[in-house]
Every structure is written in structure tokens, then in C-alpha cells.
Design a protein around this motif. Structure first.
Motif, PDB file in Angstrom:
ATOM      1  N   LEU A  78       0.831  -1.205   0.000  1.00  0.00           N
ATOM      2  CA  LEU A  78       0.000   0.000   0.000  1.00  0.00           C
ATOM      3  C   LEU A  78       0.869   1.259   0.000  1.00  0.00           C
ATOM      4  CD1 LEU A  78      -2.852   1.273   0.285  1.00  0.00           C
ATOM      5  CD2 LEU A  78      -2.486   1.172   2.742  1.00  0.00           C
ATOM      6  N   LEU A  79       1.927   1.260   0.802  1.00  0.00           N
ATOM      7  CA  LEU A  79       2.838   2.408   0.838  1.00  0.00           C
ATOM      8  C   LEU A  79       3.482   2.625  -0.526  1.00  0.00           C
ATOM      9  CD1 LEU A  79       4.661   1.900   4.260  1.00  0.00           C
ATOM     10  CD2 LEU A  79       2.852   3.540   3.727  1.00  0.00           C
ATOM     11  N   GLY A  80       3.845   1.547  -1.200  1.00  0.00           N
ATOM     12  CA  GLY A  80       4.460   1.637  -2.520  1.00  0.00           C
ATOM     13  C   GLY A  80       3.541   2.271  -3.548  1.00  0.00           C
ATOM     14  N   ARG A  81       2.231   2.122  -3.344  1.00  0.00           N
ATOM     15  CA  ARG A  81       1.270   2.699  -4.284  1.00  0.00           C
ATOM     16  C   ARG A  81       0.810   4.098  -3.902  1.00  0.00           C
ATOM     17  NH1 ARG A  81      -3.350  -1.002  -3.936  1.00  0.00           N
ATOM     18  NH2 ARG A  81      -2.329  -1.654  -2.059  1.00  0.00           N
ATOM     19  N   THR A  82       0.936   4.480  -2.631  1.00  0.00           N
ATOM     20  CA  THR A  82       0.353   5.754  -2.192  1.00  0.00           C
ATOM     21  C   THR A  82       1.361   6.805  -1.740  1.00  0.00           C
ATOM     22  OG1 THR A  82       0.007   4.855   0.024  1.00  0.00           O
ATOM     23  CG2 THR A  82      -1.838   4.703  -1.512  1.00  0.00           C
ATOM     24  N   ALA A  83       2.555   6.405  -1.312  1.00  0.00           N
ATOM     25  CA  ALA A  83       3.532   7.367  -0.806  1.00  0.00           C
ATOM     26  C   ALA A  83       4.560   7.699  -1.890  1.00  0.00           C
ATOM     27  CB  ALA A  83       4.252   6.796   0.419  1.00  0.00           C
ATOM     28  N   SER A  84       4.984   8.942  -1.916  1.00  0.00           N
ATOM     29  CA  SER A  84       6.011   9.354  -2.876  1.00  0.00           C
ATOM     30  C   SER A  84       7.362   8.741  -2.548  1.00  0.00           C
ATOM     31  CB  SER A  84       6.133  10.877  -2.882  1.00  0.00           C
ATOM     32  OG  SER A  84       4.944  11.464  -3.326  1.00  0.00           O
ATOM     33  N   PHE A  85       7.632   8.543  -1.263  1.00  0.00           N
ATOM     34  CA  PHE A  85       8.908   7.973  -0.820  1.00  0.00           C
ATOM     35  C   PHE A  85       8.643   6.797   0.132  1.00  0.00           C
ATOM     36  CE2 PHE A  85       9.614  12.420  -1.809  1.00  0.00           C
ATOM     37  CZ  PHE A  85      10.704  12.354  -2.646  1.00  0.00           C
ATOM     38  N   PRO A  86       8.158   5.658  -0.379  1.00  0.00           N
ATOM     39  CA  PRO A  86       7.846   4.532   0.502  1.00  0.00           C
ATOM     40  C   PRO A  86       9.065   3.968   1.221  1.00  0.00           C
ATOM     41  CG  PRO A  86       7.718   3.864  -1.799  1.00  0.00           C
ATOM     42  CD  PRO A  86       7.908   5.347  -1.780  1.00  0.00           C
ATOM     43  N   GLY A  87      10.249   4.126   0.646  1.00  0.00           N
ATOM     44  CA  GLY A  87      11.461   3.624   1.294  1.00  0.00           C
ATOM     45  C   GLY A  87      11.856   4.414   2.524  1.00  0.00           C
ATOM     46  N   ALA A  88      11.270   5.582   2.706  1.00  0.00           N
ATOM     47  CA  ALA A  88      11.579   6.403   3.872  1.00  0.00           C
ATOM     48  C   ALA A  88      10.679   6.066   5.057  1.00  0.00           C
ATOM     49  CB  ALA A  88      11.437   7.882   3.524  1.00  0.00           C
ATOM     50  N   ILE A  89       9.764   5.108   4.861  1.00  0.00           N
ATOM     51  CA  ILE A  89       8.828   4.724   5.924  1.00  0.00           C
ATOM     52  C   ILE A  89       9.105   3.292   6.348  1.00  0.00           C
ATOM     53  CG2 ILE A  89       6.410   4.438   6.550  1.00  0.00           C
ATOM     54  CD1 ILE A  89       5.746   6.477   4.331  1.00  0.00           C
ATOM     55  N   ARG A  90       9.305   3.095   7.626  1.00  0.00           N
ATOM     56  CA  ARG A  90       9.548   1.760   8.163  1.00  0.00           C
ATOM     57  C   ARG A  90       8.240   1.203   8.719  1.00  0.00           C
ATOM     58  NH1 ARG A  90      14.317  -0.438  11.980  1.00  0.00           N
ATOM     59  NH2 ARG A  90      13.270  -2.338  12.626  1.00  0.00           N
ATOM     60  N   VAL A  91       7.978  -0.075   8.454  1.00  0.00           N
ATOM     61  CA  VAL A  91       6.761  -0.744   8.910  1.00  0.00           C
ATOM     62  C   VAL A  91       7.146  -1.857   9.878  1.00  0.00           C
ATOM     63  CG1 VAL A  91       4.720  -2.051   8.204  1.00  0.00           C
ATOM     64  CG2 VAL A  91       5.652  -0.281   6.695  1.00  0.00           C
ATOM     65  N   ASP A  92       6.659  -1.753  11.111  1.00  0.00           N
ATOM     66  CA  ASP A  92       6.858  -2.807  12.105  1.00  0.00           C
ATOM     67  C   ASP A  92       5.486  -3.339  12.497  1.00  0.00           C
ATOM     68  OD1 ASP A  92       9.744  -2.603  12.458  1.00  0.00           O
ATOM     69  OD2 ASP A  92       9.318  -0.651  13.349  1.00  0.00           O
ATOM     70  N   VAL A  93       5.350  -4.669  12.567  1.00  0.00           N
ATOM     71  CA  VAL A  93       4.070  -5.285  12.907  1.00  0.00           C
ATOM     72  C   VAL A  93       4.282  -6.293  14.017  1.00  0.00           C
ATOM     73  CG1 VAL A  93       2.108  -6.608  12.035  1.00  0.00           C
ATOM     74  CG2 VAL A  93       3.288  -5.023  10.522  1.00  0.00           C
TER      75      VAL A  93
END
Length: 150
Positions: A78-93
Motif C-alpha cells: 500500500l505504501l508503494g502505491r500511495t507514498a512518494s517515498f515509501p522507502g523512507a517509511i519503516r513498517v513494524d508489525v
């Protein structure tokens, strides 16, 4: 009748008391009312959109059979489709709780959080991202975020 509104109010108060204090069904009705008050009224999402800037979002749902790894993959997609810089966002679950950290454009933050909040299997969303007005602020530090997330 001098006060028809007062009489009607007294009648309604008595009916309400009988409804909730009924010896047979009153306990169940009070429990349902307490659950409704705790969880919020149905359709309450209409007003929740204006409060998207909170740091933590809770959704009460049944446990979803998806694993944390699957949920993480869904959020990253979802981040890859909606954010301009998805690599700058870390996802922890962890146990269905998603924590987003890193940097995001301020103009994209609210819509991004709203989209992630709709992800099936998500139990809790924590926003630990910092918002930036300029893409240069994010792009100049993006490799550091990717290395930290790896």
C-alpha cells in the motif's frame, strides 16, 4: 394540562426506567447500552476523519488469521502505491499492531494513515512518522531510512 411538554418528559422518563430496570431483560439491555457507549455509536466514522492526526488508532475487530508478515507485506504494498517515498517509511508489525516510522510528506500523511487503517487484519495503527513539507528533506535522507529498515 398546564405543561404538556413536562408531562410528556415525565412519561418518557418513566418508560425508559421501566425498559432498563425490567427484572427479566433489564440486565441484558443495560449491558448492551454499556457496550454501545464504550464502542461509540454506529456511523461514528463520519466524524473520525477530522481527527486523523491522532498518534494511535484502535479498531475493535475479531482476530484475523493473517500473520504479521502478511500484514506487513500488505502495508508495504500500500505504501508503494500511495507514498512518494515509501522507502523512507519503516513498517513494524506485532500481533496485528502496525507501527509506521520514518519520514513522510505532510500533504500525504493523513490520506496514507486512512488507507493503512483500512487494511484487513490491522488491530492497531501507531503513527511515529515525522511530516515534512519538502520532498528534498525526505529524499536527502532516504538511503539512511532504507538501511535502518533492512
Amino acid at each position: 394540562m398546564k405543561h404538556p411538554i413536562g408531562t410528556l418528559g415525565a412519561f418518557l422518563a418513566g418508560a425508559l426506567a421501566m425498559y432498563y430496570l425490567d427484572p427479566e431483560l433489564g440486565e441484558r439491555r443495560r449491558a448492551l447500552l454499556a457496550d454501545l457507549v464504550r464502542s461509540g455509536l454506529p456511523g461514528g466514522d463520519r466524524h473520525a476523519r477530522g481527527r486523523i492526526s491522532r498518534r494511535s488508532y484502535h479498531r475493535v475487530t475479531q482476530a484475523d488469521p493473517r500473520t504479521d508478515a502478511e500484514l506487513r507485506a500488505r502495508v508495504q504494498d500500500l505504501l508503494g502505491r500511495t507514498a512518494s517515498f515509501p522507502g523512507a517509511i519503516r513498517v513494524d508489525v506485532e500481533n496485528g499492531a502496525v507501527r509506521l516510522s520514518g519520514r513522510v510528506l505532510a500533504r500525504e500523511r493523513d490520506a496514507l494513515l486512512h488507507q493503512v487503517q483500512q487494511t484487513p487484519g490491522l488491530q492497531k495503527l501507531v503513527n511515529a512518522m515525522s511530516s515534512h513539507d519538502s520532498p528534498q528533506e525526505i529524499a536527502s535522507r532516504q538511503p539512511d531510512a532504507v538501511a535502518a529498515g533492512a
